[in-house]
Design a protein around this motif. Structure first.
Motif, PDB file in Angstrom:
ATOM      1  N   PRO A  33       0.678  -1.364  -0.009  1.00 39.31           N
ATOM      2  CA  PRO A  33       0.046   0.287   0.009  1.00 39.31           C
ATOM      3  C   PRO A  33       0.987   0.941  -0.221  1.00 39.31           C
ATOM      4  N   GLY A  34       0.341   2.347  -0.615  1.00 43.08           N
ATOM      5  CA  GLY A  34       1.501   3.504  -1.044  1.00 43.08           C
ATOM      6  C   GLY A  34       1.986   3.448  -1.711  1.00 43.08           C
ATOM      7  N   SER A  35       2.519   2.988  -2.476  1.00 41.69           N
ATOM      8  CA  SER A  35       3.823   2.525  -3.257  1.00 41.69           C
ATOM      9  C   SER A  35       2.730   2.636  -5.074  1.00 41.69           C
ATOM     10  N   THR A  36       4.143   2.783  -5.557  1.00 44.47           N
ATOM     11  CA  THR A  36       3.492   2.822  -7.276  1.00 44.47           C
ATOM     12  C   THR A  36       4.328   2.527  -8.064  1.00 44.47           C
ATOM     13  N   PHE A  37       4.047   2.580  -9.233  1.00 48.32           N
ATOM     14  CA  PHE A  37       5.459   2.213 -10.427  1.00 48.32           C
ATOM     15  C   PHE A  37       5.405   3.928 -11.174  1.00 48.32           C
ATOM     16  N   ILE A  38       6.350   3.759 -11.989  1.00 47.09           N
ATOM     17  CA  ILE A  38       6.510   4.711 -12.646  1.00 47.09           C
ATOM     18  C   ILE A  38       5.739   5.023 -13.740  1.00 47.09           C
ATOM     19  N   VAL A  75      14.418  11.591  -6.954  1.00 47.29           N
ATOM     20  CA  VAL A  75      13.471  11.289  -5.948  1.00 47.29           C
ATOM     21  C   VAL A  75      14.725   9.291  -6.070  1.00 47.29           C
ATOM     22  N   ARG A  76      14.650   8.657  -4.975  1.00 42.85           N
ATOM     23  CA  ARG A  76      15.220   7.736  -5.353  1.00 42.85           C
ATOM     24  C   ARG A  76      14.657   6.156  -4.924  1.00 42.85           C
ATOM     25  N   PRO A  77      13.791   5.613  -6.595  1.00 39.16           N
ATOM     26  CA  PRO A  77      12.661   4.614  -6.065  1.00 39.16           C
ATOM     27  C   PRO A  77      13.248   3.406  -5.990  1.00 39.16           C
ATOM     28  N   ARG A  78      13.398   2.528  -5.217  1.00 40.26           N
ATOM     29  CA  ARG A  78      13.787   1.251  -4.699  1.00 40.26           C
ATOM     30  C   ARG A  78      13.341   0.361  -6.499  1.00 40.26           C
ATOM     31  N   ARG A  79      14.332  -0.895  -7.093  1.00 39.15           N
ATOM     32  CA  ARG A  79      13.869  -2.028  -7.587  1.00 39.15           C
ATOM     33  C   ARG A  79      13.498  -3.194  -6.874  1.00 39.15           C
ATOM     34  N   ASP A  80      12.069  -3.491  -7.787  1.00 35.72           N
ATOM     35  CA  ASP A  80      11.914  -4.641  -7.368  1.00 35.72           C
ATOM     36  C   ASP A  80      12.745  -6.089  -7.669  1.00 35.72           C
ATOM     37  N   PRO A  81      12.765  -6.631  -6.839  1.00 33.80           N
ATOM     38  CA  PRO A  81      14.147  -8.129  -6.872  1.00 33.80           C
ATOM     39  C   PRO A  81      14.096  -8.873  -7.931  1.00 33.80           C
ATOM     40  N   ARG A  82      12.704  -9.095  -7.943  1.00 34.83           N
ATOM     41  CA  ARG A  82      12.071  -9.853  -9.517  1.00 34.83           C
ATOM     42  C   ARG A  82      12.029  -9.436 -10.487  1.00 34.83           C
ATOM     43  N   TYR A 101      11.553  -2.923 -12.352  1.00 37.60           N
ATOM     44  CA  TYR A 101      10.831  -2.733 -12.245  1.00 37.60           C
ATOM     45  C   TYR A 101      11.371  -1.098 -10.704  1.00 37.60           C
ATOM     46  N   ARG A 102      11.049  -0.105 -11.010  1.00 36.10           N
ATOM     47  CA  ARG A 102      11.476   0.929 -10.007  1.00 36.10           C
ATOM     48  C   ARG A 102       9.619   0.900  -9.034  1.00 36.10           C
ATOM     49  N   VAL A 103       9.543   0.385  -7.766  1.00 39.83           N
ATOM     50  CA  VAL A 103       9.026   1.153  -7.271  1.00 39.83           C
ATOM     51  C   VAL A 103       8.811   2.270  -6.207  1.00 39.83           C
ATOM     52  N   TYR A 104       7.858   2.889  -6.045  1.00 31.30           N
ATOM     53  CA  TYR A 104       7.587   4.852  -5.310  1.00 31.30           C
ATOM     54  C   TYR A 104       7.141   4.473  -3.756  1.00 31.30           C
ATOM     55  N   ASP A 105       7.219   4.631  -3.210  1.00 34.91           N
ATOM     56  CA  ASP A 105       6.641   4.396  -2.024  1.00 34.91           C
ATOM     57  C   ASP A 105       6.416   5.695  -1.924  1.00 34.91           C
TER      58      ASP A 105
END
Length: 238
Positions: A120-125, A148-155, A158-162
């Motif tokens: 919840p609260g996260s989204t993609f680019i 901005v400093r999105p993390r990367r989904d390990p699987r 993709y960039r994940v923006y919290d």
């Protein structure tokens, strides 16, 4: 003169050598002789420092003592312009923060990016770019600039923006719309991160207001003392 200003005698000599004070006369034995004009120059300099900074105050006094009064006025104008620019920056930050407080985290939408948000609260680019009305490439540029400093989904990679990333992106978007450059925005967003979010920034913004007001008041005081020094110099400038 040193005792009256709370300075050392060496500081007075240094100020004279730097051109902050006009050259002192000398006795037959070589002792410096300081007059009321020197005392007024010292008062003007010490009054200018809080509003303009030591370096600019030095340049202003040096220009006056070299009879380059227009140059002194130009330096003063530049300081006032910088203060106005700082006020506008503060207003832009406050406006952007108010905008953030009145909005919610964007919902993911359709596009080439995956739409299943990992938490919840996260989204993609793609959804975030669509919500802001910008291109995904712009978010990538902001990422390279540290906004901005999105993390990367390990699987998937993709960039994940919290929520914090979305906040930073919204703040960057508001400031970019206000005409601010990426290098100007980066330190502001760093302050938001260091504060732990928007709420703790209220005290920082209040302090920022106070410091700007103090600078403005100090500039008025410095202007009054400088005007007095200019009047005192008029007989020597004829």
């Amino acid at each position: 003169m040193a005792r009256g200003s709370g300075l050392s005698t060496q500081a007075i000599r240094n100020y004279e050598e730097a051109g902050i004070l006009p050259a002192a006369g000398r006795t037959p034995h070589g002792y410096r002789v300081y007059t009321a004009l020197h005392a007024q120059a010292l008062r003007a300099f010490l009054a200018l420092v809080p509003g303009h900074g030591h370096q600019t105050a030095t340049s202003i006094m040096r220009a006056v003592n070299q009879d380059a009064v227009d140059e002194a006025f130009r330096l003063i104008d530049e300081s006032h312009a910088q203060l106005l620019d700082d006020r506008r920056t503060l207003q832009a930050v406050e406006s952007a923060l108010r905008e953030l407080e009145s909005t919610t985290v964007p919902e993911p939408g359709a596009g080439s990016e995956p739409t299943e948000v990992p938490r919840p609260g996260s989204t993609f680019i793609g959804p975030l770019a669509a919500k802001l009305g910008i291109r995904p490439a712009t978010l990538r540029t902001w990422e390279r600039a540290g906004l901005v400093r999105p993390r990367r989904d390990p699987r998937t990679g993709y960039r994940v923006y919290d929520e914090a990333d979305v906040r930073d992106a919204r703040l960057a978007h508001q400031l970019r719309r206000g005409g601010y450059l990426l290098e100007q925005i980066a330190p502001l967003i760093a302050q938001v991160r260091a504060a732990g979010g928007l709420q703790p920034l209220e005290a920082a913004l209040c302090d920022w207001h106070g410091r700007l007001s103090a600078r403005g008041r100090a500039m008025l005081t410095g202007a009054a003392e400088l005007a007095a020094y200019l009047r005192a110099r008029e007989p020597t400038m004829i």
